[in-house]
Design an enzyme around this catalytic site. Structure first.
Site, PDB file in Angstrom:
ATOM      1  CD  GLU A  42       7.551   4.000   2.430  1.00  0.00           C
ATOM      2  OE1 GLU A  42       6.431   3.277   1.763  1.00  0.00           O
ATOM      3  OE2 GLU A  42       8.277   3.312   2.843  1.00  0.00           O
ATOM      4  NE  ARG A 269      -2.033   0.623  -7.170  1.00  0.00           N
ATOM      5  CZ  ARG A 269      -1.167   0.929  -6.216  1.00  0.00           C
ATOM      6  NH1 ARG A 269      -1.684   1.120  -4.850  1.00  0.00           N
ATOM      7  NH2 ARG A 269       0.081   1.095  -6.549  1.00  0.00           N
ATOM      8  CE  LYS A 279       6.616   4.074  -3.974  1.00  0.00           C
ATOM      9  NZ  LYS A 279       6.777   4.916  -2.940  1.00  0.00           N
TER      10      LYS A 279
HETATM   11  P1  ATP Z   1       4.565   1.371  -1.650  1.00  0.00           P
HETATM   12  O1  ATP Z   1       3.497   2.031  -0.563  1.00  0.00           O
HETATM   13  O2  ATP Z   1       4.243   0.015  -1.752  1.00  0.00           O
HETATM   14  O3  ATP Z   1       5.915   1.889  -1.426  1.00  0.00           O
HETATM   15  P2  ATP Z   1       3.147   3.168  -3.460  1.00  0.00           P
HETATM   16  O4  ATP Z   1       3.048   2.957  -4.983  1.00  0.00           O
HETATM   17  O5  ATP Z   1       1.564   2.998  -2.787  1.00  0.00           O
HETATM   18  O6  ATP Z   1       4.034   1.916  -3.050  1.00  0.00           O
HETATM   19  P3  ATP Z   1       3.449   5.537  -2.009  1.00  0.00           P
HETATM   20  O7  ATP Z   1       4.428   6.563  -2.085  1.00  0.00           O
HETATM   21  O8  ATP Z   1       2.774   5.251  -0.702  1.00  0.00           O
HETATM   22  O9  ATP Z   1       3.827   4.560  -3.006  1.00  0.00           O
HETATM   23  O10 ATP Z   1       2.128   6.419  -2.732  1.00  0.00           O
HETATM   24  C1  ATP Z   1       1.829   7.894  -2.822  1.00  0.00           C
HETATM   25  C2  ATP Z   1       0.470   7.695  -3.095  1.00  0.00           C
HETATM   26  O11 ATP Z   1       0.141   7.484  -4.405  1.00  0.00           O
HETATM   27  C3  ATP Z   1      -0.724   7.067  -2.338  1.00  0.00           C
HETATM   28  O12 ATP Z   1      -1.815   7.901  -1.959  1.00  0.00           O
HETATM   29  C4  ATP Z   1      -1.022   5.935  -3.612  1.00  0.00           C
HETATM   30  O13 ATP Z   1      -2.410   5.438  -3.098  1.00  0.00           O
HETATM   31  C5  ATP Z   1      -0.996   6.785  -4.820  1.00  0.00           C
HETATM   32  N1  ATP Z   1      -0.632   5.693  -5.605  1.00  0.00           N
HETATM   33  C6  ATP Z   1       0.392   4.668  -5.815  1.00  0.00           C
HETATM   34  N2  ATP Z   1       0.295   4.150  -6.906  1.00  0.00           N
HETATM   35  C7  ATP Z   1      -0.872   4.534  -7.466  1.00  0.00           C
HETATM   36  C8  ATP Z   1      -1.443   3.997  -8.938  1.00  0.00           C
HETATM   37  N3  ATP Z   1      -0.706   3.214  -9.686  1.00  0.00           N
HETATM   38  N4  ATP Z   1      -2.409   4.852  -9.068  1.00  0.00           N
HETATM   39  C9  ATP Z   1      -2.965   5.851  -8.560  1.00  0.00           C
HETATM   40  N5  ATP Z   1      -2.411   6.178  -7.202  1.00  0.00           N
HETATM   41  C10 ATP Z   1      -1.301   5.496  -6.677  1.00  0.00           C
END
Ligand code: ATP
Ligand code: MG
Length: 569
Positions: A42, A269, A279
């Site tokens: 995102e 994660r 984030k």
């Molecule tokens: P949010 O959705 O709360 O804004 P997010 O960290 O999930 O935050 P995204 O942009 O949706 O951000 O993440 C993109 C991809 O990265 C998703 O598939 C998510 O599962 C993965 N991802 C995010 N944080 C982690 C992490 N700490 N470890 C591994 N994969 C992650």
């Protein structure tokens, strides 16, 4: 060096469980043997090392098994998203060595199809417009063991739903006044099935589609369908999406006109000690100037790690060592540091720099004389050659390398004791000069002309070797030393405001660091060096023609390897 790999993360074929599942699907001829993955960030912030773990899997597994990986921006919330993030995300993925080719997509590309699909569900009596507030809807959700309550709007006629939804999108209603919900099952044991919200009203213009849409799909209504439109075969994500998977499959099934369906697989994660991965929190640190931007070298962002001096090789090595499992974990930052140390040990050019200088004068060395010493660029790889370093009567050495009244095992310089100056001569300390405050201003020594390294007769051994820089040739530089961003190991697990847990001493700036002239002439932003005896340092982009700035990437002492050895005893 001992290999440190977490146990149980790879099978006998050297594959992690996600790779094995995919291999099995391909072997079974699923999707005609086709493999397509996607990385779906995102664009509401910069990528961090957790995202790297995700896209190293998405792009990596596609590479491994001859598939493709799409980059898809999940741009369904115009209130939080920005073009700046899109460009930064692309840059960071490229830096780690991955490319999406011509497969760059946006969830907003699918807004027309998603809208059409929503209309279809309304017409089939599978979606309705709910005029309750979000608080009312939340209050009716129930609990995992207690069924929810049906909305009073749940059974309104199809025509009314259709009319309202179209008017929602024309902008006739205020944000928050109504939503479109899927009509599924308010008593389902999976809470995500309790009439999930599909669309909400947002009036902020979208950075790509402008004011064309006034309703925007929720993640759960956009993600699986986007995977379907793109022909994604394996939708790999993190464990928090496990309970969303049935809903993901439900919508795809409603949409599909064939029997193809993307398969969602979840892994754990990445979480790192002494930092945060949210984030929202990282954005807060940036917005409130608690750090110096997204690429502050203390941040766990990819651009922060890059600026600090971490390399793609080190990050990939670390991700490989922690592995992919189905168990939540907290990963030690020392292991990441171990990875970068190992990489830079192979590649970083060795130079001489004195970070906390005191002057050493060799009293029996001729005034005005200058010798050229040849220094190995990298003793780990002699093919890297040598460079020249001038030796003169006055040299900078580290304050910590001299002690007037040393303890027993101090093998550096002290009165009447001998040390070798690296690459040059053995010297003997003959005295010091102090200022009025009793601080040492100058150290005096004599050298033994028969002991120059590499020359006949130089084989006399002394215990200590010091690094040094010639005073008339030294170039002043700035060094930024970093410590942990947070003072506690797992800030996310603590109560209260996470900002109170920041380490107040995470940045120390030193000016007047003495650099050998060859290094000063050749260093460019992004270059990695080992300052002999001190650690690895990377040239910061803040450097200009007048002043070089270095970030301390990491010290030489490998706390991780030491802990591992202790553990094995
Ligand atoms: P949010 O959705 O709360 O804004 P997010 O960290 O999930 O935050 P995204 O942009 O949706 O951000 O993440 C993109 C991809 O990265 C998703 O598939 C998510 O599962 C993965 N991802 C995010 N944080 C982690 C992490 N700490 N470890 C591994 N994969 C992650
Ligand atoms: Mg997310």
């Amino acid at each position: 060096m001992t290999e440190i790999v977490e146990e149980g993360t790879l099978n006998e074929g050297g594959l992690n469980f996600v790779e094995q599942e995919i291999k099995d699907d391909l072997a079974a001829g699923k999707n005609g043997g086709r493999l397509s993955t996607r990385f779906p960030p995102e664009p509401n912030g910069y990528l961090h090392i957790g995202h790297a773990k995700a896209f190293i899997m998405d792009f990596g597994v596609a590479e491994k098994f001859g598939g493709t990986c799409n980059l898809r921006f999940d741009d369904t919330n115009p209130q939080k998203e920005d073009m700046e993030y899109v460009e930064a995300i692309k840059r960071d993925i490229h830096w780690l060595g991955y490319d999406w080719g011509d497969r760059l997509y946006y969830a907003s590309d699918y807004f027309p199809q998603l809208f059409e699909f929503a209309v279809k569900l309304i017409k089939e009596g599978k979606a309705y417009v709910d005029e309750q507030t979000s608080e009312q809807i939340a209050a009716q959700k129930g609990t995992p063991t207690l069924p929810g309550t049906e909305s009073p709007f749940r059974n309104r006629p199809v025509e009314e739903n259709l009319d309202l939804f179209l008017r929602m999108n024309k902008g006739e209603f205020e944000e928050g006044s109504m939503v479109l919900r899927a009509k599924i099952d308010m008593a389902n044991s999976n809470m995500h099935f309790r009439d999930p919200i599909m669309y909400r009203i947002i009036k902020t213009p979208h950075w790509r589609t402008g004011t064309q849409w006034k309703v925007y799909p929720m993640y759960d209504f956009a993600h699986g369908q986007s995977d379907y439109f793109e022909g994604v075969t394996h939708s790999i994500c993190t464990l928090e999406f496990v309970p969303h998977r049935p809903l993901y499959e439900y919508f795809v099934k409603e949409l599909a006109t064939d029997d193809y369906a993307p398969r969602q697989i979840e892994f754990n994660r990445l979480n790192l000690t002494y930092t945060v991965m949210s984030k929202r929190k990282l954005l807060q640190l940036v917005k409130e100037n608690l750090v110096n931007g997204w690429d502050d070298p203390r941040m766990p962002t990819i651009c922060g790690l890059r600026r600090r001096g971490y390399t793609p090789t080190a990050i990939k090595d670390f991700v490989n060592r922690i592995g992919y499992t189905r168990f939540e974990a907290l990963n030690h930052i020392e292991l990441l540091e171990h990875s970068v140390r190992e990489d830079l040990n192979k590649t970083a050019t060795r130079i001489s720099a004195v970070v906390n200088p005191v002057k050493l004068i060799i009293t029996n060395y001729p005034d005005g004389q200058e010798e050229t010493i040849l220094m190995d660029n990298n003793p780990e790889n002699l093919e890297e050659g040598k460079h020249e370093m001038p030796f003169t009567k006055e040299l900078w050495i580290e304050k910590e390398d001299f002690m007037e009244n040393p303890p027993k095992k101090f093998f550096r310089l002290s009165p009447d004791k001998e040390v070798r100056l690296k690459g040059a001569y053995i010297i003997k300390c003959t005295g010091v000069k102090k200022n009025d405050d009793g601080e040492i201003e100058e150290i005096y020594a004599t050298y033994d002309p028969d002991t120059r390294s590499g020359l006949p007769g130089a084989d006399r051994k002394v215990k200590g070797t010091l690094h040094w820089v010639s005073v008339p040739h030294a170039v002043d530089a700035q060094v930024r030393d970093y410590d942990r961003l947070f003072a506690v190991e797992n800030p996310s697990a603590e109560e209260g405001d996470f900002r109170d847990l920041l380490n107040p001493n995470s940045l120390k700036v030193r000016n007047g660091v003495k650099l050998e002239p060859w290094a000063a002439k050749n260093a460019k932003p992004g270059d990695h060096f080992q300052f002999t005896r001190l650690g690895y340092y990377t040239v910061d982009p803040d450097s200009d023609d007048d002043r070089l700035v270095f970030n301390k990437t990491i010290g030489l002492k490998d706390t991780w390897a030491k802990e591992q050895k202790k553990g094995q005893k």
